[in-house]
Scaffold this motif. Structure first.
Motif, PDB file in Angstrom:
ATOM      1  N   VAL A   1     -23.939  23.539 -12.990  1.00  0.00           N
ATOM      2  CA  VAL A   1     -23.290  23.247 -11.706  1.00  0.00           C
ATOM      3  C   VAL A   1     -22.112  24.187 -11.502  1.00  0.00           C
ATOM      4  O   VAL A   1     -21.224  24.268 -12.362  1.00  0.00           O
ATOM      5  N   ALA A   2     -22.084  24.905 -10.385  1.00  0.00           N
ATOM      6  CA  ALA A   2     -20.909  25.699 -10.025  1.00  0.00           C
ATOM      7  C   ALA A   2     -19.856  24.707  -9.536  1.00  0.00           C
ATOM      8  O   ALA A   2     -20.051  24.030  -8.536  1.00  0.00           O
TER       9      ALA A   2
ATOM     10  N   PRO B   1     -11.744  23.355 -14.854  1.00  0.00           N
ATOM     11  CA  PRO B   1     -10.589  24.244 -14.995  1.00  0.00           C
ATOM     12  C   PRO B   1     -10.979  25.693 -14.674  1.00  0.00           C
ATOM     13  O   PRO B   1     -11.961  26.193 -15.207  1.00  0.00           O
ATOM     14  N   GLY B   2     -10.225  26.311 -13.758  1.00  0.00           N
ATOM     15  CA  GLY B   2     -10.564  27.668 -13.325  1.00  0.00           C
ATOM     16  C   GLY B   2     -11.263  27.692 -11.977  1.00  0.00           C
ATOM     17  O   GLY B   2     -11.353  28.725 -11.332  1.00  0.00           O
TER      18      GLY B   2
ATOM     19  N   LYS C   1     -20.734  12.056 -15.585  1.00  0.00           N
ATOM     20  CA  LYS C   1     -19.627  12.690 -16.302  1.00  0.00           C
ATOM     21  C   LYS C   1     -19.250  14.028 -15.666  1.00  0.00           C
ATOM     22  O   LYS C   1     -18.222  14.609 -15.977  1.00  0.00           O
ATOM     23  N   VAL C   2     -20.113  14.512 -14.781  1.00  0.00           N
ATOM     24  CA  VAL C   2     -19.853  15.785 -14.101  1.00  0.00           C
ATOM     25  C   VAL C   2     -18.635  15.646 -13.192  1.00  0.00           C
ATOM     26  O   VAL C   2     -18.466  14.628 -12.534  1.00  0.00           O
ATOM     27  N   ARG C   3     -17.774  16.675 -13.183  1.00  0.00           N
ATOM     28  CA  ARG C   3     -16.589  16.610 -12.309  1.00  0.00           C
ATOM     29  C   ARG C   3     -16.964  16.809 -10.847  1.00  0.00           C
ATOM     30  O   ARG C   3     -16.527  16.085  -9.981  1.00  0.00           O
ATOM     31  N   ASP C   4     -17.764  17.865 -10.586  1.00  0.00           N
ATOM     32  CA  ASP C   4     -18.116  18.178  -9.198  1.00  0.00           C
ATOM     33  C   ASP C   4     -19.546  17.730  -8.897  1.00  0.00           C
ATOM     34  O   ASP C   4     -20.489  18.498  -8.995  1.00  0.00           O
TER      35      ASP C   4
ATOM     36  N   PRO D   1     -17.013  27.029 -13.807  1.00  0.00           N
ATOM     37  CA  PRO D   1     -15.956  27.056 -12.794  1.00  0.00           C
ATOM     38  C   PRO D   1     -16.243  28.093 -11.715  1.00  0.00           C
ATOM     39  O   PRO D   1     -16.713  29.186 -12.020  1.00  0.00           O
ATOM     40  N   PHE D   2     -15.999  27.728 -10.464  1.00  0.00           N
ATOM     41  CA  PHE D   2     -16.171  28.709  -9.388  1.00  0.00           C
ATOM     42  C   PHE D   2     -15.240  28.348  -8.245  1.00  0.00           C
ATOM     43  O   PHE D   2     -14.837  27.196  -8.080  1.00  0.00           O
TER      44      PHE D   2
END
Ligand SMILES: Nc1nc2c(ncn2[C@@H]2O[C@H](COP(=O)(O)OP(=O)(O)OP(=O)(O)O)[C@@H](O)[C@H]2O)c(=O)[nH]1
Ligand SMILES: [Mg+2]
Length: 245
Positions: free
Chosen positions: A118-119, A124-125, A153-156, A203-204
């Motif tokens: 996942v982008a 962080p970043g 658990k994925v952030r985005d 991270p993107f």
């Protein structure tokens, strides 16, 4: 289609101002990616623009949908198209300039370690450029909510920029996927996460679209959050009526 081939699905609705440079970016990103534009017969001539510019390009494919339109319906059709044709790595990204094709090789690289890449704006970043504090807080709040309701658990969870190994997509019960709109992003993510596939976040930096109009509004966003409860019901990795995995 050769072994180990990679396809990038680009759902479009009125992206004639953006689609050419996005497809160009996909072709030039290295790694021999192919592109599939899934256009909902956009009145602005998106499909004609693609045909005119890339009609002779073997790595560019297009499906023009008629009938009910929607980001979800188009995305599901793209995934099924990719599975039927044997692609090993399947990506999806927005065609509005928000998702930089230069990140594709990083996602492909991550698919050497994980089933899903996942982008992520929230790793962080990562980040969001060209957006105000309020819009960034909306992203953060929507994701905090979805992480809890869907147990992710994925952030985005709402990033529509990502890649899948074929095995993960084959495990998705496509006949049950129900989100016609952008909620399909979290629906497919939940389907693969709940079936135990590994997910890596890359991270993107998301860039606010410069041309064309957003199809997202607060009504769609809100309905998408409510839909999480239905997603859990229909995408669960076992038949909930049977009571056992
Ligand atoms: N085929 C198809 N594509 C769509 C539809 N709605 C949106 N899209 C595409 O899905 C991608 C994301 O749509 P946007 O309107 O940018 O919505 P978003 O990225 O979720 O929201 P923003 O934060 O406003 O950018 C773009 O490539 C759109 O062209 C639709 O009904 N059908
Ligand atoms: Mg967008």
């Amino acid at each position: 289609v050769t072994m180990g081939s990679a396809l990038v699905i680009l759902p479009t609705y009125n992206e004639s101002e953006n689609i050419i440079s996005v497809v160009r970016g996909v072709l030039d990103s290295g790694g021999n990616f192919e592109a599939l534009v899934v256009d909902d017969d956009s009145p602005d001539g998106t499909a004609a623009a693609v045909r005119g510019r890339f009609g002779a390009e073997a790595r560019v494919h297009m499906v023009v949908r008629t009938g009910p339109r929607g980001r979800g319906l188009a995305g599901a059709e793209g995934f099924k198209w990719a599975l039927e044709r044997g692609y090993e790595f399947v990506f999806e990204m927005d065609a509005d300039g928000s998702h930089d094709p230069a990140v594709l090789p990083e996602l492909l690289d991550a698919l050497g370690r994980a089933d899903v890449a996942v982008a992520s704006r929230l790793a962080p970043g990562g980040g969001e450029r060209g957006r105000g504090l309020f819009r960034r807080l909306v992203t953060l709040a929507a994701n905090s909510y979805l992480r809890i309701v869907l147990g992710l658990k994925v952030r985005d969870c709402t990033s529509g920029f990502r890649g899948f190994r074929r095995v993960a997509l084959e495990a998705v019960p496509w006949e049950k996927v129900g989100a016609a709109g952008p909620a399909i992003v979290q629906e497919v993510l939940y389907a693969v996460a709940s079936r135990g596939f590994s997910i890596e976040e890359v991270p993107f930096v998301f860039v606010e679209r410069a041309e064309g109009r957003s199809k997202l509004n607060f009504r769609i966003l809100f309905l998408g959050l409510i839909e999480a409860f239905w997603i859990r019901g229909r995408m669960a990795p076992f038949d909930s009526r049977a009571g056992h995995p």
